[in-house]
Each structure stands twice: as structure tokens, then as C-alpha cells.
Scaffold this motif. Structure first.
Motif, PDB file in Angstrom:
ATOM      1  N   UNK A  50       0.854  -1.186   0.000  1.00  0.00           N
ATOM      2  CA  UNK A  50       0.000   0.000   0.000  1.00  0.00           C
ATOM      3  C   UNK A  50       0.886   1.232   0.000  1.00  0.00           C
ATOM      4  N   UNK A  51       0.699   2.119  -0.987  1.00  0.00           N
ATOM      5  CA  UNK A  51       1.592   3.271  -1.126  1.00  0.00           C
ATOM      6  C   UNK A  51       0.841   4.598  -1.042  1.00  0.00           C
ATOM      7  N   UNK A  52      -0.068   4.707  -0.096  1.00  0.00           N
ATOM      8  CA  UNK A  52      -0.859   5.913   0.093  1.00  0.00           C
ATOM      9  C   UNK A  52      -0.055   6.903   0.934  1.00  0.00           C
ATOM     10  N   UNK A  53       0.363   8.016   0.331  1.00  0.00           N
ATOM     11  CA  UNK A  53       1.167   8.987   1.065  1.00  0.00           C
ATOM     12  C   UNK A  53       1.179  10.315   0.333  1.00  0.00           C
ATOM     13  N   UNK A  54       1.713  11.346   0.990  1.00  0.00           N
ATOM     14  CA  UNK A  54       1.837  12.663   0.382  1.00  0.00           C
ATOM     15  C   UNK A  54       2.846  13.463   1.206  1.00  0.00           C
ATOM     16  N   UNK A  93       8.573   7.883  -1.711  1.00  0.00           N
ATOM     17  CA  UNK A  93       9.559   8.897  -1.370  1.00  0.00           C
ATOM     18  C   UNK A  93       9.063  10.166  -0.722  1.00  0.00           C
ATOM     19  N   UNK A  94       7.735  10.345  -0.638  1.00  0.00           N
ATOM     20  CA  UNK A  94       7.223  11.596  -0.080  1.00  0.00           C
ATOM     21  C   UNK A  94       7.707  11.844   1.347  1.00  0.00           C
ATOM     22  N   UNK A  95       7.769  10.787   2.168  1.00  0.00           N
ATOM     23  CA  UNK A  95       8.161  10.988   3.563  1.00  0.00           C
ATOM     24  C   UNK A  95       9.631  11.384   3.722  1.00  0.00           C
ATOM     25  N   UNK A 137      -0.334  16.510  -8.346  1.00  0.00           N
ATOM     26  CA  UNK A 137      -0.943  17.568  -7.539  1.00  0.00           C
ATOM     27  C   UNK A 137      -1.351  17.089  -6.158  1.00  0.00           C
ATOM     28  N   UNK A 138      -1.903  15.885  -6.078  1.00  0.00           N
ATOM     29  CA  UNK A 138      -2.359  15.394  -4.775  1.00  0.00           C
ATOM     30  C   UNK A 138      -1.196  15.225  -3.799  1.00  0.00           C
ATOM     31  N   UNK A 139      -0.088  14.685  -4.268  1.00  0.00           N
ATOM     32  CA  UNK A 139       1.069  14.482  -3.393  1.00  0.00           C
ATOM     33  C   UNK A 139       1.621  15.796  -2.869  1.00  0.00           C
ATOM     34  N   UNK A 140       1.462  16.861  -3.646  1.00  0.00           N
ATOM     35  CA  UNK A 140       2.033  18.166  -3.282  1.00  0.00           C
ATOM     36  C   UNK A 140       1.029  19.075  -2.583  1.00  0.00           C
TER      37      UNK A 140
END
Length: 258
Positions: A50-54, A93-95, A137-140
């Protein structure tokens, strides 16, 4: 990682997709394929992660990092000393990139120490995406516009790429948290972010992962969990620390020992 009966359709769909990709018509044939093909095992693992992140997710922990955790860690250390921070799992990689950006923006001492940020995940496709550094856009969406302008290239095809200096600020590695050898290979850290993954493990795997994480922390080091997770329910080896911005857990001992 554990899945309840409610996830049966999800599991069956993921396996069916891999059977189609490998050209196997029955589960027994696919299982035989798994026994002899390490690359397919990797692909199946990737299918289940599961790769749900931002960016700037659970920002209160980032505030705690710069206001409380790092000042505690560097107390008594010399300028130029190494400080290691681990994001595991790091997904796409967002974290770990959030940590790097946050420190540049919010910790005045960031240039006084050698900060090494490592991002690890079991999903090799997610790691490849993290290294590429393209985000939509969602990640940012949680990042201030001026921060986006400083650290990301102009948008192209609906995505923005993290600038090269930032992409090179994080080291990415493949790691399985329940594999002691895999975890030990990452070395020791002063701060670990391990958020929203332990809830997917069964009890025995959770205990093993936590033991591995404990051994990866320098004495006096801190670990940050997700807001729905509690280390106190898993292990008594950590001390609970309440800071103004967040509740975290600490490996007992002086960080000067690390």
C-alpha cells in the motif's frame, strides 16, 4: 502483512493479475512459478503493498523533529557529526523527501551537522518511483506554494519533479522490516519514522519488526509511529516521550553512546 476475510477480493484480484502477466492458468501453476522465480516473488510483493502517502503527512511529527528530537540528539555532539534518519517504509519517497525539505526550511542547525536520510521499502517499484522524483498535484497538496517553487521543477504533464539536489539528498534501499539481516544491513539510526505499517502485520511479525527497529536505533534514539499505532501495546522496551508537538518512543540510554 495480514489480510482479513474482507480483503479476499483484493487478494484474489492481485493474484489473478500476476497470473495473467506470467501466463499461468491455474493457481498451482502460479505457485510453482513463485517457487522458482525470485523476480516474480518480488512482483507479487509489489502488487500487495500500500503506497498511500503525500508530502508533509502528519506534519506535527515534523515539527517535533526540528523542535525537540534533533536538538536532543545533537546535544553534546560536535559540528560536522553524523546524524542518521530512517524512513521505513518510505513508499514512493514523499516521507523522506519531506524530512529533507522540512529540515532545510525549519531547522537552523541543518548545515552544522552531516544529515544522512535513508528511505527503505520492500516495494521495488515504489523505490524506483521515489528515486525518479515525479509527483502529482495530490502528493504536493499540503506543501506551501513557495516551498514547491523552491524544490520542484516547473510542472510538465501534470507532474513536478523534485530538483536534483533534493533527489540526491536521500539514499534509497530495499528492506524487509521482519528480516533481521535486511534491517541490520542499514546500520544504526538516531531517528526512525515507521508510520502506518505495523498495523498490517500479525502479532509475531509485529514483534519481530519492532525488535529489529529497536536494534537499529542508537541508544537515546527516537522512533515515530503513525497516529493509530502505539508502541506500548507491542513492546515495553521503549520509553514513551511526550513532546509539545507529538508523542514518540525512545530507546533508553544516552544518544552519546551511538
Amino acid at each position: 502483512m495480514i489480510f482479513g476475510e474482507s480483503k479476499r477480493y483484493y487478494i484474489e484480484r492481485r493474484i489473478a493479475e500476476r497470473m495473467t502477466a506470467t501466463g499461468t492458468r491455474t493457481f498451482s501453476a502460479y505457485f510453482t512459478c513463485l517457487e522458482s522465480d525470485e523476480e516474480e516473488v518480488e512482483q507479487l510483493i509489489n502488487a500487495f503493498t500500500v503506497n498511500e502517502t503525500y508530502f508533509y503527512r502528519e506534519e506535527h511529527q515534523l515539527r517535533c523533529l526540528s523542535r525537540s528530537l534533533l536538538p536532543s540528539i545533537v546535544q553534546g555532539r560536535q559540528p560536522g557529526d553524523l546524524v542518521r534518519i530512517w524512513s521505513a517504509p518510505c513508499s514512493t519517497g514523499e516521507e523522506p523527501y519531506s524530512i529533507a525539505i522540512w529540515l532545510l526550511e525549519n531547522w537552523p542547525m541543518v548545515d552544522a551537522y552531516h544529515i544522512e536520510i535513508v528511505g527503505s521499502d520492500i516495494d521495488t517499484q515504489a523505490l524506483a518511483a521515489a528515486q525518479a522524483g515525479y509527483y502529482g498535484e495530490r502528493a504536493l497538496s499540503r506543501l506551501p506554494t513557495d516551498v514547491i517553487a523552491r524544490y520542484f521543477e516547473p510542472a510538465r504533464s501534470g507532474q513536478r519533479r523534485l530538483i536534483q539536489d533534493m533527489r540526491e539528498s536521500v539514499k534509497f534501499t530495499s528492506t524487509n522490516l521482519v528480516n533481521s539481516v535486511s534491517v541490520a544491513a542499514q546500520g544504526h539510526f538516531d531517528i526512525i519514522f515507521c508510520r502506518n505499517v505495523l498495523i498490517y502485520f500479525d502479532d509475531s511479525s509485529r514483534l519481530l519488526a519492532v525488535s529489529n527497529l529497536y536494534n537499529s536505533l542508537n541508544p537515546g534514539g527516537y522512533i515515530c509511529l503513525g497516529h493509530t499505532e502505539s508502541m506500548s501495546r507491542i513492546s515495553k522496551r521503549f520509553d514513551l516521550c511526550r513532546f509539545d508537538d507529538a508523542v514518540v518512543y525512545q530507546r533508553p540510554g544516552s544518544n552519546r553512546d551511538g
